[in-house]
Design an enzyme around this catalytic site. Structure first.
Site: not given
Ligand SMILES: *Cc1c(COP(=O)(O)O)cnc(C)c1O
Length: 823
Positions: A494, A718
């Site tokens: 993701k 700035y």
């Molecule tokens: C993002 C996510 C993970 C992965 O988590 P990490 O801490 O990056 O390993 C696992 N399960 C779900 C539902 C997530 O949204």
């Protein structure tokens, strides 16, 4: 890998002591152990190797479809009748058979064979030996760092009658392994590079490790090593016979080659040596200690092989860095460039094409190829093999550059074009002729193909995110090592794979056979499908307006309440889809999305009463798996998850996978793997638990655009916020908050790494630029600036910003080019 000789199946069976099923006269030339990298299938025998989490037998039917007709197998429970015209050799242990066959192949050659081992520097010494010897010898050597129990046999298989020298490396991680490698390589000259700590944990002590490694040298007439370390010398004395000639080098004691002086001048090292009574000097274009050691080992070995000292001196000055990695970059016209212009031989061409095939599957494939040196074949045979390889691998066009390849133009198809040299190609170069292609740029060093790559690549924005794909695979393997062999693996890609890229990363993961990918929204999944990713994809955050798209692209939704279940059912009904996989999310304590216990009965009833979908998996997410203070809570969540998922599973006769662990969970609660786990941040190199086991994946880098000295009464940037205490050397760097370099890093809150020193940000971070204080560091315009990476971990930058690495990684903006590095 391909040998010169033909081997009949009958002969192979005789050598490996196997039983033949099928035609014994079938002849092969190539061996393969990986169904994914295969060319010339009709002349290949496939060895079905069985490992902890891998079984080559699973791919037999796939390989048969691709045209392979010869197999070495160890399982008798597969039905072979369906493969009517194939030949099988049945053995007890396929890896052993591979090793036995290649050991026998090795025995046909009487020319010198060098065997290299040691903790570090094997590949460098091997490549440097090849560089300094290639004018004198026709060399066959291990591709890349193929030095393992399977890498060595594959390498040795390349020995052929046109060569007159072999150079192979051997690496071990366990006791007893070296004997096998020694039996295959049977080196006549042994080279020991370096004694270090790598894999020490598997051996009783250093002596034990050394005596194992020295087993490689049992057959050697001559050995080369550094004799400064008494432990090493002792081991050689104990493990070698007195009649084996020892060519030692040393800084601190008498040796065959005594190092008298090492002097650094600019970026070179002048090394003064004494051999017998003669003192002489050679120069190398490196200054670091490891390179100097490796160069001396190379030098002594070349002398042992009879290279004239004066010639050798010239070659040493020309030593080139060993590029262990290919670079994958974005080019003009939606092209992807794979840069591999440090060597050219058939083995590495094969590997590079294999890598190319793993990139965007929907693009055309083009190879820009120079003359190939030192193959041991005649030109005609060599380029015929190249043409055949290109045809088999469905390369759309070849651009050959060089006199030798041009002479063989008629071996290639009509799409191939040829140029005498790189200059001629560039003078006629027209960028618009390249679009929507993966272009492999592969050539020997002296063709200087980096010029071609520059012409094809986007004017490099000076701020880039380098993504080390080998580090990523290392991390993947680390997490896999914590899993039971049968546990399935979902990888979270993701948010642009936590900032590292989408298609490139998904390709890599698909290649490494992860079971599932998970994206946040449907569009991310569509992008992957369009690029040819065909493994299952879960959409964690499905939105009703995208349901049609998801069904069209075969994306599987997370279902987190009855409303979304109902809406998805409607969409399936409209599309007359049946038996669609869905994933049920339970809220066991995160209190984000998911079914609560009170809703389970309704959920079960709903699903049982329809045939539009079925539950492929049930899962939940842990709220504090990374922190010990929450361990009781985590165990409670796992307990609830088990109960609730059992309740659901009871109502269905089919198998339903369960998963609850994220990265930290895999490391800390390995007994709650159930049937699957979900790996995220760990893959990208960040761990809350065992950071030392992981490799850094992403490095955000830029370069200094301008340096000026500003006197203390002035201000910087700035709002005139950059107030100076004294006259200050200010560097301007082309990265700002629009790149993801947060404005909170302004005024000394953030630091960046320049030539080994941390330099604070001065004044406010601008949209596209920032200013840093260079007063305490030697730096010039154009020098590299590391924002985060290996020497300055992203977790430290996260601390500066009072956030977590996830946020830093995912906010590097899309306009920052990603460059992928791969061995
Ligand atoms: C993002 C996510 C993970 C992965 O988590 P990490 O801490 O990056 O390993 C696992 N399960 C779900 C539902 C997530 O949204």
């Amino acid at each position: 890998m391909r040998s010169e000789q033909l081997y009949s199946i009958g002969l192979i069976a005789q050598i490996v002591d196997g039983k033949i099923i099928g035609n014994a006269d079938y002849e092969i030339q190539s061996i393969s152990i990986d169904s994914r990298s295969l060319y010339l299938p009709e002349e290949t025998v496939f060895f079905a190797i069985v490992g902890d989490r891998h079984d080559g037998h699973k791919y037999i039917s796939d390989l048969y479809q691709k045209g392979v007709r010869a197999f070495v197998i160890s399982k008798d429970d597969i039905s072979l009748k369906q493969y009517t015209d194939a030949s099988f050799v049945c053995v007890e242990d396929t890896l052993k058979a591979l090793q036995t066959l290649t050991a026998r192949h090795r025995e046909h050659f009487n020319f010198p064979v060098i065997g290299i081992t040691g903790s570090n520097g094997k590949t460098i010494v091997k490549e440097w030996l090849n560089q300094v010897l290639q004018n004198t010898y026709r060399v066959v050597r291990s591709p890349k760092s193929y030095n393992s129990q399977v890498g060595v046999p594959l390498s040795v298989w390349n020995l052929n009658t046109n060569a007159n020298l072999g150079i192979f490396e051997a690496g071990i991680s366990q006791p007893e392994e070296m004997q096998q490698l020694a039996d295959i390589i049977q080196p006549s000259i042994g080279v020991f590079t370096h004694l270090g700590e790598a894999h020490r944990e598997n051996f009783e002590n250093k002596e034990h490790l050394l005596s194992e490694k020295l087993k490689l040298f049992a057959s050697c007439k001559k050995v080369v090593y550094c004799s400064d370390d008494a432990l090493v010398v002792n081991s050689f004395v104990v493990n070698l016979e007195p009649n084996q000639e020892q060519y030692t080098w040393a800084r601190y004691k008498h040796a065959f080659c005594r190092i008298l002086k090492e002097k650094r001048i600019g970026n070179r090292t002048h090394i003064t040596i004494q051999i017998g009574k003669n003192t002489s000097e050679f120069v190398i274009p490196f200054t670091d200690r490891a390179s100097v050691d490796n160069a001396i080992t190379t030098y002594v070995t070349a002398l042992v092989l009879g290279i004239d000292a004066l010639d050798l001196k010239q070659e040493m000055l020309k030593l080139e860095p060993v590029a262990m990695r290919l670079e994958i970059k974005e080019g003009f016209g939606n092209c992807t460039l794979i840069n591999d212009y440090y060597n050219s031989d058939l083995g590495s061409l094969e590997i590079a094409i294999d890598l190319m095939n793993r990139q965007q599957i929907d693009k055309k494939k083009c190879i820009i190829l120079s003359d190939i040196y030192q193959s041991g074949y005649t030109d005609k045979r060599l380029y015929r093999a190249v043409a055949k390889l290109a045809a088999k691998q469905k390369i759309d066009r070849i651009i050959g550059i060089g006199e030798r390849i041009s002479m063989q133009a008629d071996l290639f198809d009509d799409n191939a074009v040829f140029y005498q040299d790189t200059d001629l190609f560039l003078s006629q170069f027209n960028r618009s002729k390249f679009h929507d292609e993966v272009i492999l740029i592969k050539g020997a060093r002296d063709f200087h193909f980096e010029r071609i790559s520059k012409a094809l690549q986007f004017k490099a924005h000076r701020t880039v995110l380098e993504v080390d794909l080998n580090a990523m695979v290392h991390n993947l393997n680390y997490f896999r090592s914590l899993l039971k062999p049968q546990t399935k693996l979902t990888v979270m890609v993701k948010a642009f794979s936590y900032g590292s890229g989408s298609v490139e990363i998904a390709n890599l993961l698909q290649y490494h056979r992860v079971d599932y990918l998970a994206v946040a929204i449907a569009d991310e999944g569509v992008e992957l499908r369009n690029a040819g990713i065909n493994i299952p994809i879960i959409v964690m955050n499905p939105e009703p307006h995208s349901f049609e798209t998801m069904i069209e692209y075969n994306l599987e939704p997370e279902i987190y309440n009855l409303k979304i279940l109902h809406e998805f059912q409607q969409a399936l009904r409209k599309n007359v889809a049946k038996n669609y996989p869905i994933h049920i999310k339970l809220d066991t304590g995160m209190h984000r999305m998911g079914f609560m216990q009170s809703e389970l009965d309704d959920l079960i009833a709903q699903i049982r009463s329809n045939d539009h979908f079925y539950i492929r998996s049930i899962f939940s997410h842990l709220a504090g798996a990374d922190e010990e203070q929450h361990d009781d809570y985590t165990r409670h969540q796992i307990q609830l998850f088990k109960q609730w998922s059992d309740t659901i599973r009871q109502h269905f006769s089919y198998a339903i996978d369960r998963h609850v662990l994220n990265s930290a969970g895999i490391e800390r609660f390995a007994d709650a793997q159930f049937e699957m786990v979900r790996l995220g941040i760990g893959l990208y190199g960040v761990s809350a638990v065992h950071q030392d086991k992981l490799m850094n994946v992403s490095t955000l880098k830029t370069t200094i655009s301008q340096i000026k000295t500003v006197s203390k009464e002035n201000t910087i940037g700035y709002g005139r916020k950059g107030v100076l205490e004294k006259d200050t050397r200010i560097g301007v760097i082309p990265i700002g908050y629009a790149d993801g370099f947060s404005r909170k890093l302004s005024n000394g809150h953030g630091k960046v790494l320049v030539n080994g020193k941390l330099c604070p940000v001065v004044g406010n971070v601008c949209m596209d630029m920032s200013m840093i204080n260079l007063t305490d560091v030697e730096a010039k315009e154009g020098d590299t600036v590391t924002i985060f990476g290996n020497d300055y971990p992203v977790s430290q930058m996260a601390e500066q910003l009072d956030t977590i690495p996830y946020e830093i990684l995912t906010t590097v903006s899309r306009r920052v080019k990603r460059i992928y590095l791969q061995e």
